[in-house]
Scaffold this active site. Structure first.
Site, PDB file in Angstrom:
ATOM      1  N   SER A 164      35.945  24.297   5.256  1.00 39.74           N
ATOM      2  CA  SER A 164      36.061  24.546   3.820  1.00 39.74           C
ATOM      3  C   SER A 164      35.230  23.464   3.118  1.00 39.74           C
ATOM      4  O   SER A 164      34.990  22.400   3.692  1.00 39.74           O
ATOM      5  CB  SER A 164      37.523  24.412   3.384  1.00 39.74           C
ATOM      6  OG  SER A 164      37.614  24.240   1.977  1.00 39.74           O
ATOM      7  N   TYR A 177      46.183  20.664   3.015  1.00 41.52           N
ATOM      8  CA  TYR A 177      45.030  21.534   3.294  1.00 41.52           C
ATOM      9  C   TYR A 177      43.741  20.708   3.424  1.00 41.52           C
ATOM     10  O   TYR A 177      42.982  20.866   4.389  1.00 41.52           O
ATOM     11  CB  TYR A 177      44.896  22.561   2.175  1.00 41.52           C
ATOM     12  CG  TYR A 177      43.804  23.591   2.395  1.00 41.52           C
ATOM     13  CD1 TYR A 177      44.037  24.711   3.174  1.00 41.52           C
ATOM     14  CD2 TYR A 177      42.549  23.439   1.816  1.00 41.52           C
ATOM     15  CE1 TYR A 177      43.041  25.663   3.382  1.00 41.52           C
ATOM     16  CE2 TYR A 177      41.550  24.384   2.018  1.00 41.52           C
ATOM     17  CZ  TYR A 177      41.799  25.497   2.792  1.00 41.52           C
ATOM     18  OH  TYR A 177      40.810  26.438   2.988  1.00 41.52           O
TER      19      TYR A 177
HETATM   20  P1  NAD Z   1      43.329  34.991   4.334  1.00 42.56           P
HETATM   21  O1  NAD Z   1      44.671  34.535   3.927  1.00 42.56           O
HETATM   22  O2  NAD Z   1      42.906  36.380   3.998  1.00 42.56           O
HETATM   23  O3  NAD Z   1      43.093  34.807   5.893  1.00 42.56           O
HETATM   24  C1  NAD Z   1      43.764  33.880   6.691  1.00 42.56           C
HETATM   25  C2  NAD Z   1      44.236  34.621   7.923  1.00 42.56           C
HETATM   26  O4  NAD Z   1      44.844  33.703   8.837  1.00 42.56           O
HETATM   27  C3  NAD Z   1      45.307  35.678   7.565  1.00 42.56           C
HETATM   28  O5  NAD Z   1      44.941  36.912   8.166  1.00 42.56           O
HETATM   29  C4  NAD Z   1      46.573  35.117   8.178  1.00 42.56           C
HETATM   30  O6  NAD Z   1      47.481  36.112   8.619  1.00 42.56           O
HETATM   31  C5  NAD Z   1      45.991  34.336   9.356  1.00 42.56           C
HETATM   32  N1  NAD Z   1      46.936  33.351   9.877  1.00 42.56           N
HETATM   33  C6  NAD Z   1      47.722  32.482   9.182  1.00 42.56           C
HETATM   34  N2  NAD Z   1      48.481  31.772  10.021  1.00 42.56           N
HETATM   35  C7  NAD Z   1      48.155  32.182  11.273  1.00 42.56           C
HETATM   36  C8  NAD Z   1      48.607  31.832  12.573  1.00 42.56           C
HETATM   37  N3  NAD Z   1      49.547  30.892  12.747  1.00 42.56           N
HETATM   38  N4  NAD Z   1      48.057  32.449  13.649  1.00 42.56           N
HETATM   39  C9  NAD Z   1      47.111  33.409  13.477  1.00 42.56           C
HETATM   40  N5  NAD Z   1      46.660  33.793  12.276  1.00 42.56           N
HETATM   41  C10 NAD Z   1      47.184  33.181  11.190  1.00 42.56           C
HETATM   42  O7  NAD Z   1      42.314  33.930   3.696  1.00 42.56           O
HETATM   43  P2  NAD Z   1      40.760  33.652   4.010  1.00 42.56           P
HETATM   44  O8  NAD Z   1      40.182  33.161   2.760  1.00 42.56           O
HETATM   45  O9  NAD Z   1      40.133  34.816   4.679  1.00 42.56           O
HETATM   46  O10 NAD Z   1      40.863  32.415   5.012  1.00 42.56           O
HETATM   47  C11 NAD Z   1      40.183  32.366   6.266  1.00 42.56           C
HETATM   48  C12 NAD Z   1      39.740  30.949   6.545  1.00 42.56           C
HETATM   49  O11 NAD Z   1      38.757  30.559   5.592  1.00 42.56           O
HETATM   50  C13 NAD Z   1      40.855  29.901   6.450  1.00 42.56           C
HETATM   51  O12 NAD Z   1      40.713  28.953   7.494  1.00 42.56           O
HETATM   52  C14 NAD Z   1      40.606  29.269   5.105  1.00 42.56           C
HETATM   53  O13 NAD Z   1      41.079  27.942   5.043  1.00 42.56           O
HETATM   54  C15 NAD Z   1      39.088  29.323   5.051  1.00 42.56           C
HETATM   55  N6  NAD Z   1      38.528  29.177   3.713  1.00 42.56           N
HETATM   56  C16 NAD Z   1      38.687  30.147   2.765  1.00 42.56           C
HETATM   57  C17 NAD Z   1      38.143  29.955   1.501  1.00 42.56           C
HETATM   58  C18 NAD Z   1      38.253  30.979   0.405  1.00 42.56           C
HETATM   59  O14 NAD Z   1      37.804  30.701  -0.702  1.00 42.56           O
HETATM   60  N7  NAD Z   1      38.813  32.138   0.639  1.00 42.56           N
HETATM   61  C19 NAD Z   1      37.419  28.802   1.218  1.00 42.56           C
HETATM   62  C20 NAD Z   1      37.280  27.837   2.203  1.00 42.56           C
HETATM   63  C21 NAD Z   1      37.829  28.036   3.451  1.00 42.56           C
END
Ligand code: NAD
Length: 279
Positions: A164, A177
């Site tokens: 991130s 986080y």
């Molecule tokens: P999201 O909530 O749609 O996806 C996260 C996924 O992780 C979900 O499907 C959830 O069910 C799964 N998950 C949570 N706990 C889990 C576990 N214990 N075992 C297996 N799966 C698990 O959100 P996203 O934005 O798609 O996030 C994906 C990644 O991207 C994350 O690591 C997040 O930190 C990172 N990220 C997202 C953003 C953003 O702006 N959306 C920015 C920076 C980083």
């Protein structure tokens, strides 16, 4: 929505990952879902990991299979050692081996530090950091066992850690986080240093603000989106496919000499936009 149309993109003319076997954690929604679909579109067979939302995971599998490759959904909690070991073992059994691990699963449990419980701290560290360690470790074992297969890829395996911008940008109210993502940066670099001699490439992708369920509050209303855009020089909130395409490129041999790097895919969020007119 722009993201939806992009999700339905036609098959690629050139399949950068043809014949490769990939596993994406947290692939039933958001960035993981788009990444699993993009890997399938690029010719890889894909394991769609999920911890909740079996129906969504099944839909992702269908979307991937439409590209003529194999996919299946696998329920596992990435913070549970036995479940991660079993998940990777099954991938090797079903697909013969594994070439690409995308450690994407992550979550937030936000609170001011004075209100943050140990459980909130621990949950985020367990999933976002320990989960990536476990997935990387199990993938590395298979990569080292098998070694390089030149007709598949120049590398013995690729690990991509979903980080991130908060790997480097402090984030008040989210100390669990931000600490987990700072940890992911060092996890990635140390594993990259340790595994590069075995021709395993470890890198990270650091998304900025991407339109997914994790940060719905930040883009859901016009006011929230306007505030968010002040932090994004490129002037748009990212789509999951922006990240998915970066994962495909990073997993492919186009990036074969890229080792231990964090690729920021953030529309310039890490350029300190507040300094564009001041400072
Ligand atoms: P999201 O909530 O749609 O996806 C996260 C996924 O992780 C979900 O499907 C959830 O069910 C799964 N998950 C949570 N706990 C889990 C576990 N214990 N075992 C297996 N799966 C698990 O959100 P996203 O934005 O798609 O996030 C994906 C990644 O991207 C994350 O690591 C997040 O930190 C990172 N990220 C997202 C953003 C953003 O702006 N959306 C920015 C920076 C980083």
């Amino acid at each position: 929505m722009a993201g939806k149309a992009k999700e339905d993109r036609a098959p690629l003319g050139v399949q950068l990952l043809r014949g490769q076997k990939a596993l994406v954690t947290g692939a039933s929604s958001g960035i993981g879902k788009a990444t699993a679909i993009a890997l399938g579109r690029a010719g890889a067979d894909v394991v769609v990991n999920y911890v909740s939302g079996a129906d969504q995971a099944a839909q992702v599998v269908e979307r991937i299979e439409a590209f003529g490759v194999s996919a299946y959904a696998h329920e596992a909690d990435v913070s549970d050692e036995d479940q991660v070991v079993a998940m990777v073992a099954r991938a090797v059994r079903e697909f013969g081996t594994l070439d690409i691990m995308v450690a994407n699963a992550g979550l937030q449990r936000d609170a001011a530090v004075t209100d943050m419980s140990l459980a909130q701290w621990q949950k985020v560290i367990d999933v976002n950091l320990t989960g990536q360690f476990l997935c990387a470790r199990e993938a590395a074992k298979e990569f080292l066992r098998r070694g390089v297969v030149p007709e598949v890829s120049r590398a013995a395996g690729k690990i991509i850690c979903m980080s991130s911008v908060h790997q480097v940008i402090p984030w008040a109210g989210h100390v669990n986080y931000a600490s987990s993502k700072g940890g992911v940066g060092m996890l990635m670099q140390t594993l990259a240093q340790e595994l590069a001699p075995h021709r395993v490439r470890v890198n990270a992708i650091a998304p900025g603000a991407i339109r997914t369920p994790i940060n719905r509050a930040a883009w859901e209303t016009p006011q929230a989106e306007a505030d968010l855009l002040k932090l994004i020089p490129y002037g748009r909130v990212g789509d999951p496919e922006d990240i998915a395409d970066a994962v495909v490129a990073m997993a492919s041999d186009l990036f074969d000499y890229v080792v231990g790097t964090t690729l920021y895919v953030d529309g310039g969020m890490t350029l300190f936009p507040g300094f564009a007119t001041g400072g």
